[in-house]
Design a protein around this motif. Structure first.
Motif, PDB file in Angstrom:
ATOM      1  N   PRO A   1       0.795  -1.224   0.000  1.00  0.00           N
ATOM      2  CA  PRO A   1       0.000   0.000   0.000  1.00  0.00           C
ATOM      3  C   PRO A   1       0.833   1.282   0.000  1.00  0.00           C
ATOM      4  CG  PRO A   1      -0.799  -1.551   1.656  1.00  0.00           C
ATOM      5  CD  PRO A   1       0.531  -2.044   1.194  1.00  0.00           C
ATOM      6  N   HIS A   2       2.119   1.170   0.308  1.00  0.00           N
ATOM      7  CA  HIS A   2       2.987   2.349   0.402  1.00  0.00           C
ATOM      8  C   HIS A   2       3.943   2.459  -0.784  1.00  0.00           C
ATOM      9  CE1 HIS A   2       1.585   2.856   4.548  1.00  0.00           C
ATOM     10  NE2 HIS A   2       1.703   1.542   4.642  1.00  0.00           N
ATOM     11  N   LEU A   3       3.772   1.581  -1.750  1.00  0.00           N
ATOM     12  CA  LEU A   3       4.691   1.552  -2.883  1.00  0.00           C
ATOM     13  C   LEU A   3       4.614   2.842  -3.691  1.00  0.00           C
ATOM     14  CD1 LEU A   3       6.781  -0.193  -4.294  1.00  0.00           C
ATOM     15  CD2 LEU A   3       4.941  -1.283  -5.577  1.00  0.00           C
ATOM     16  N   ARG A   4       3.412   3.330  -3.936  1.00  0.00           N
ATOM     17  CA  ARG A   4       3.266   4.567  -4.702  1.00  0.00           C
ATOM     18  C   ARG A   4       3.964   5.735  -3.990  1.00  0.00           C
ATOM     19  NH1 ARG A   4       0.101   6.450  -8.692  1.00  0.00           N
ATOM     20  NH2 ARG A   4      -1.140   4.534  -8.708  1.00  0.00           N
ATOM     21  N   ARG A   5       3.816   5.816  -2.690  1.00  0.00           N
ATOM     22  CA  ARG A   5       4.477   6.882  -1.927  1.00  0.00           C
ATOM     23  C   ARG A   5       5.991   6.819  -2.098  1.00  0.00           C
ATOM     24  NH1 ARG A   5       3.065   9.471   3.005  1.00  0.00           N
ATOM     25  NH2 ARG A   5       1.485   7.891   3.468  1.00  0.00           N
ATOM     26  N   MET A   6       6.554   5.619  -1.995  1.00  0.00           N
ATOM     27  CA  MET A   6       8.006   5.482  -2.129  1.00  0.00           C
ATOM     28  C   MET A   6       8.467   5.854  -3.534  1.00  0.00           C
ATOM     29  SD  MET A   6       9.019   4.771   0.847  1.00  0.00           S
ATOM     30  CE  MET A   6      10.737   4.619   0.347  1.00  0.00           C
ATOM     31  N   LEU A   7       7.703   5.467  -4.549  1.00  0.00           N
ATOM     32  CA  LEU A   7       8.057   5.830  -5.924  1.00  0.00           C
ATOM     33  C   LEU A   7       8.036   7.343  -6.112  1.00  0.00           C
ATOM     34  CD1 LEU A   7       6.223   3.112  -8.046  1.00  0.00           C
ATOM     35  CD2 LEU A   7       8.679   3.359  -7.679  1.00  0.00           C
ATOM     36  N   GLU A   8       7.049   7.988  -5.536  1.00  0.00           N
ATOM     37  CA  GLU A   8       6.958   9.445  -5.661  1.00  0.00           C
ATOM     38  C   GLU A   8       8.119  10.129  -4.962  1.00  0.00           C
ATOM     39  OE1 GLU A   8       3.105  10.283  -4.091  1.00  0.00           O
ATOM     40  OE2 GLU A   8       2.061   9.764  -5.975  1.00  0.00           O
ATOM     41  N   LEU A   9       8.509   9.606  -3.803  1.00  0.00           N
ATOM     42  CA  LEU A   9       9.638  10.188  -3.087  1.00  0.00           C
ATOM     43  C   LEU A   9      10.929  10.065  -3.890  1.00  0.00           C
ATOM     44  CD1 LEU A   9       8.901   8.917   0.532  1.00  0.00           C
ATOM     45  CD2 LEU A   9       8.914  11.301  -0.220  1.00  0.00           C
ATOM     46  N   PHE A  10      11.170   8.904  -4.470  1.00  0.00           N
ATOM     47  CA  PHE A  10      12.391   8.723  -5.257  1.00  0.00           C
ATOM     48  C   PHE A  10      12.326   9.477  -6.579  1.00  0.00           C
ATOM     49  CE2 PHE A  10      13.390   5.084  -2.461  1.00  0.00           C
ATOM     50  CZ  PHE A  10      14.728   5.371  -2.235  1.00  0.00           C
TER      51      PHE A  10
END
Length: 405
Positions: free
Chosen positions: A147-156
């Motif tokens: 569920p947090h994958l999109r957040r991590m992609l946006e951060l990177f």
């Protein structure tokens, strides 16, 4: 696998007294057996709060109902809001630690292959990110990160917009990933031509098989030991056992070895070592490859070497295999010593977390003592700085360098 509706009450856990103490001491895991109460069923990746026996906030972490590690702790101490600002600050702190070692994330220097996030030890439990030139490989060890994958992609993406991101998955979560349309080796951001990427480590060029290779595509954790081997190799005949893609072999060649032998049971690994030598045409040492089982080959051969490197894969993937692994490390050291010329150096390493550094070194030293040869310990080593371990279970890498008469 979606998060519960916002109207659902916060997932609350109470844990055993021992687990409370471990959390206060900074341990990042809460096991299923330690959970004493919870107010409702939880979903993978849901933020769950742990309260102590006096109903005070103790910790908040990622919940995973499918894993024996029921909660992976993100924050302890005073209550805080885990919002976008919090996540960004945590990532930037990890990037700052790497920038001190290798320069900014987007820099391409002598070393552009290294660990960016080391899971629990960087505050991202169950998540590892390795960099290979312009590619980030994100490996997940728990379904709690889906569920947090999109957040991590946006951060990177905000920090390295031109990089591609490859998703790697531990086997235990592959089936649940498939339910979400995700699979191991998937390019989830940017573009990547082919299955591998060439990166630089200490100025040497290597190929990382980022989509299908072991771990995230290369064994970055041995970089510091490879540098040490380079400094010991001048004029020596070097045997690199369990050579995989030839990391130690290339460093030995650049260090002035007269000849280098890469020994591995995998033909694929040896072809990778040959490709890595081809990427570095300035290396002039004679390079030979031998496909064989190291345990069987070492005691049978006759050729002697001046530097023998024993760097096997993990020999104890679970606690039940620990005693057998300890015996195997002794057997390997014994075999390596039979091939080591007088005045030679034995480098023996272990990546088995279930075998302690003390147990490993004693297994090696027992073999040394049985050989009857005089010896001098040059050094013992542990984790590289980008693979730092913040708690006991994260400590897996150890090596010992011995000079033998």
């Amino acid at each position: 696998m979606s998060a519960p509706a916002s109207s659902a009450p916060r997932l609350r856990l109470r844990v055993s007294k021992a687990a409370e103490l471990h959390i206060r001491d900074g341990h990042p895991w809460v096991y299923e057996s330690s959970v004493r109460e919870q107010n409702r069923e939880g979903e993978p990746g849901e933020l769950a709060v742990v309260y102590d026996r006096r109903d005070r906030f103790l910790a908040i972490g990622l919940y995973d109902p499918f894993s024996p590690l029921r909660l992976r702790v993100l924050h302890t101490g005073m209550p805080t809001q885990l919002d976008d600002t919090w996540w960004a600050a945590r990532l930037d702190a990890a990037l700052a630690r790497r920038a001190a070692l290798f320069g900014p994330l987007t820099a391409f220097g002598d070393t552009d292959g290294y660990r960016v996030l080391n899971g629990e030890s960087d505050g991202f439990p169950g998540l590892v990110v390795d960099r290979y030139a312009g590619v980030l490989v994100m490996k997940l060890y728990t379904a709690a990160w889906f569920p947090h994958l999109r957040r991590m992609l946006e951060l990177f993406a905000a920090r390295a917009p031109d990089f591609a991101v490859v998703l790697r998955l531990s086997r235990n979560i592959a089936e649940r990933a498939a339910d979400l349309g995700l699979h191991d080796g998937q390019v989830i951001y940017g573009e990547l031509a082919g299955d591998s990427v060439v990166f630089r480590e200490s100025g040497l060029r290597f190929e990382a098989e980022v989509r299908q290779g072991q771990k995230t595509g290369f064994f970055l954790d041995q970089r510091e030991n490879r540098r040490r081997v380079e400094g010991l190799s001048e004029g020596r005949r070097v045997l690199n056992a369990f050579s995989f893609s030839g990391g130690f072999s290339l460093y030995a060649a650049r260090g002035g070895a007269s000849e280098v032998t890469s020994l591995d049971i995998s033909a694929h690994a040896l072809r990778s070592a040959e490709r890595n030598f081809a990427l570095n045409p300035e290396l002039t040492a004679v390079h030979k490859t031998v496909q064989a089982d190291v345990f069987e080959w070492l005691p049978r051969g006759e050729a002697e070497y001046d530097l023998v490197i024993l760097d096997p894969p993990s020999l104890a993937r679970r606690e039940a295999e620990r005693e057998g692994a300890i015996r195997a490390y002794g057997k390997l050291a014994e075999g390596g010593l039979t091939r080591l010329a007088p005045g030679g150096i034995l480098v023996s390493a272990s990546c088995s977390a279930h075998v302690s550094a003390e147990e490993f070194e004693e297994a090696v030293m027992s073999a040394v003592r049985r050989s009857g040869r005089r010896w001098r310990k040059l050094l013992s080593s542990r984790h590289a700085p980008d693979h730092h371990a913040s708690f006991a279970e994260a400590e897996y890498l150890k090596a010992v360098f011995l000079e033998m008469d």
